[in-house]
Design a protein around this motif. Structure first.
Motif, PDB file in Angstrom:
ATOM      1  N   GLY A  59       0.804  -1.221   0.000  1.00  0.00           N
ATOM      2  CA  GLY A  59       0.000   0.000   0.000  1.00  0.00           C
ATOM      3  C   GLY A  59       0.830   1.261   0.000  1.00  0.00           C
ATOM      4  O   GLY A  59       0.286   2.369   0.070  1.00  0.00           O
ATOM      5  N   ILE A  60       2.164   1.126  -0.084  1.00  0.00           N
ATOM      6  CA  ILE A  60       3.056   2.284  -0.099  1.00  0.00           C
ATOM      7  C   ILE A  60       3.324   2.686  -1.545  1.00  0.00           C
ATOM      8  O   ILE A  60       3.594   1.839  -2.393  1.00  0.00           O
ATOM      9  N   PRO A  61       3.251   3.974  -1.861  1.00  0.00           N
ATOM     10  CA  PRO A  61       3.520   4.425  -3.233  1.00  0.00           C
ATOM     11  C   PRO A  61       4.908   4.002  -3.711  1.00  0.00           C
ATOM     12  O   PRO A  61       5.819   3.784  -2.905  1.00  0.00           O
ATOM     13  N   ALA A  62       5.064   3.902  -5.026  1.00  0.00           N
ATOM     14  CA  ALA A  62       6.353   3.533  -5.606  1.00  0.00           C
ATOM     15  C   ALA A  62       7.414   4.562  -5.233  1.00  0.00           C
ATOM     16  O   ALA A  62       7.118   5.731  -4.994  1.00  0.00           O
ATOM     17  N   ALA A  63       8.654   4.114  -5.182  1.00  0.00           N
ATOM     18  CA  ALA A  63       9.758   4.988  -4.787  1.00  0.00           C
ATOM     19  C   ALA A  63       9.827   6.232  -5.662  1.00  0.00           C
ATOM     20  O   ALA A  63       9.802   6.148  -6.894  1.00  0.00           O
ATOM     21  N   MET A  64       9.896   7.399  -5.016  1.00  0.00           N
ATOM     22  CA  MET A  64      10.040   8.710  -5.648  1.00  0.00           C
ATOM     23  C   MET A  64       8.887   9.067  -6.582  1.00  0.00           C
ATOM     24  O   MET A  64       9.013   9.939  -7.449  1.00  0.00           O
ATOM     25  N   SER A  65       7.742   8.411  -6.408  1.00  0.00           N
ATOM     26  CA  SER A  65       6.561   8.731  -7.217  1.00  0.00           C
ATOM     27  C   SER A  65       5.815   9.914  -6.607  1.00  0.00           C
ATOM     28  O   SER A  65       6.093  10.341  -5.483  1.00  0.00           O
ATOM     29  N   ASP A  69      -3.152  11.995  -2.850  1.00  0.00           N
ATOM     30  CA  ASP A  69      -3.928  11.756  -1.627  1.00  0.00           C
ATOM     31  C   ASP A  69      -3.097  12.154  -0.416  1.00  0.00           C
ATOM     32  O   ASP A  69      -1.882  11.921  -0.388  1.00  0.00           O
ATOM     33  N   ASP A  70      -3.771  12.705   0.605  1.00  0.00           N
ATOM     34  CA  ASP A  70      -3.035  13.209   1.764  1.00  0.00           C
ATOM     35  C   ASP A  70      -2.738  12.152   2.814  1.00  0.00           C
ATOM     36  O   ASP A  70      -2.120  12.452   3.838  1.00  0.00           O
ATOM     37  N   LYS A  75      -0.468  -1.658   4.801  1.00  0.00           N
ATOM     38  CA  LYS A  75      -0.787  -2.974   5.358  1.00  0.00           C
ATOM     39  C   LYS A  75       0.515  -3.655   5.758  1.00  0.00           C
ATOM     40  O   LYS A  75       1.440  -3.771   4.958  1.00  0.00           O
ATOM     41  N   ILE A  76       0.577  -4.091   7.024  1.00  0.00           N
ATOM     42  CA  ILE A  76       1.779  -4.758   7.541  1.00  0.00           C
ATOM     43  C   ILE A  76       1.446  -6.216   7.810  1.00  0.00           C
ATOM     44  O   ILE A  76       0.505  -6.528   8.534  1.00  0.00           O
ATOM     45  N   GLN A 103      -2.010   0.453   9.016  1.00  0.00           N
ATOM     46  CA  GLN A 103      -1.650   1.703   9.661  1.00  0.00           C
ATOM     47  C   GLN A 103      -1.908   2.860   8.699  1.00  0.00           C
ATOM     48  O   GLN A 103      -1.365   2.897   7.593  1.00  0.00           O
ATOM     49  N   LYS A 104      -2.753   3.812   9.103  1.00  0.00           N
ATOM     50  CA  LYS A 104      -3.025   4.987   8.281  1.00  0.00           C
ATOM     51  C   LYS A 104      -2.034   6.081   8.651  1.00  0.00           C
ATOM     52  O   LYS A 104      -1.859   6.403   9.821  1.00  0.00           O
ATOM     53  N   ILE A 105      -1.397   6.666   7.641  1.00  0.00           N
ATOM     54  CA  ILE A 105      -0.343   7.648   7.869  1.00  0.00           C
ATOM     55  C   ILE A 105      -0.661   8.930   7.107  1.00  0.00           C
ATOM     56  O   ILE A 105      -0.927   8.910   5.902  1.00  0.00           O
TER      57      ILE A 105
END
Length: 334
Positions: A59-65, A69-70, A75-76, A103-105
């Motif tokens: 669920g983490i955006p691609a590196a340096m993308s 969305d704020d 998901k861990i 975890q929402k960040i």
């Protein structure tokens, strides 16, 4: 040569070798103790070859993308009973988990550096993720009924150009983060990843903002100075790339490591970070000092006097020359 003489010679040799080893060890200990490096040299924050934790993140955006969305919901999986710590420029949070969880960040505008740590009994699995958040003001992209209609060809063309600029501004798919080397009305030079990159600007069109937490404050090109940390969003045109949005970024430093030395008089810590760099960190009265309670599973207040060498620290800090000042920390006791 009789048996008694041989035994005496053997014992003498053994005692001589043992004594030499003892003297050498003692002299080395004395040298390292005087220099004050003995305790520091024994501390390592790097994971052991066999890492017990196998936490997986999705669920983490691609590196340096670039995302619009704020928040991100991470998901861990397989935390294996670890103390899970996530750390961003906005916050540090920790809790214990045995099963898959989400975890929402909250993200800050511009550059986001996320550090996730699964802290186990004997080692820590650290994972870092970097990407960019570009807030989109959708109300500016959608004309309202109150917008006056153009009354001439020039106004029609101007309206089309403004809409095109807005589209280019908020559809930027690329960004860089670094230190300003030079800036003019038409270009900005950024030092990033040991190289210098030049990005074209559009005079009187490129917008400048200062990032304050999650808020953006309007600025001008004249407010950008050499040495400033900035995030430059890049829009792709048919024959070139330009930036229509530049964020002036005063990022706090995200530090994770172990306490290598404690100066109780100066309230200063020596911390070895993940790259094994030795950092000096001052703790002030205003520093939010906390520790994770392994028994209760909660984060509690934790004063400077309780800190111990070898404990893991997660720190948000500002930097002035070579000294960091902690704004907050969360400690994982041994």
């Amino acid at each position: 040569m009789n048996k008694e003489v041989l035994i005496a010679i053997f014992i003498g040799i053994a005692l001589g070798v043992g004594g030499a080893l003892y003297i050498n060890t003692q002299s080395h200990t004395s040298r390292t103790s005087v220099s004050g490096d003995k305790q520091i040299a024994e501390i390592s924050v790097l994971p052991s070859p066999k890492v017990v934790q196998n936490a997986k993140y999705s669920g983490i955006p691609a590196a340096m993308s670039v995302v619009n969305d704020d928040t991100v919901s991470v998901k861990i999986e397989d935390p294996n009973g670890s103390i899970f710590v996530f750390q961003t420029a906005l916050t540090i949070a920790s809790s214990r988990h045995d099963k898959t969880f989400t975890q929402k960040i909250t993200l800050k505008p511009g550059f986001n550096h996320l550090l996730f740590s699964a802290v186990g009994k004997n080692n820590t699995q650290n994972s870092m993720f970097d990407f960019f958040y570009l807030p989109v003001q959708k109300d500016q992209l959608t004309p309202t009924d109150e917008t006056p209609k153009a009354t001439s060809e020039a106004e029609v063309l101007k309206d089309k150009l403004e809409k095109k600029v807005l589209q280019l501004r908020y559809e930027a798919k690329k960004a860089i983060h670094g230190t300003v080397k030079n800036i003019s009305d038409s270009a900005i030079q950024i030092n990033t990843d040991s190289k210098t990159v030049s990005i074209k600007l559009e005079p009187e069109v490129t917008r400048f903002y200062e990032v304050d937490g999650v808020d953006l404050i309007d600025k001008e090109a004249k407010d950008v100075t050499i040495g400033d940390e900035v995030t430059v969003f890049i829009s792709k045109l048919p024959d070139e790339e330009k930036s229509y949005t530049v964020y002036i970024d005063s990022l706090p430093s995200v530090i994770a490591g172990k306490i290598a030395d404690i100066d109780t008089l100066a309230f200063r810590l020596t911390v070895f970070d993940l790259e094994q760099s030795k950092l000096l960190v001052d703790v002030e009265n205003t520093t939010n000092q906390q520790a994770f309670n392994k028994e209760s599973g909660k984060v509690e207040k934790y004063g400077f006097s309780k800190l111990q060498i070898g404990e893991q620290l997660f720190i948000l800090a500002s930097k002035n020359k070579d000294i960091y000042t902690a704004t907050s920390y969360v400690l994982i006791p041994n």
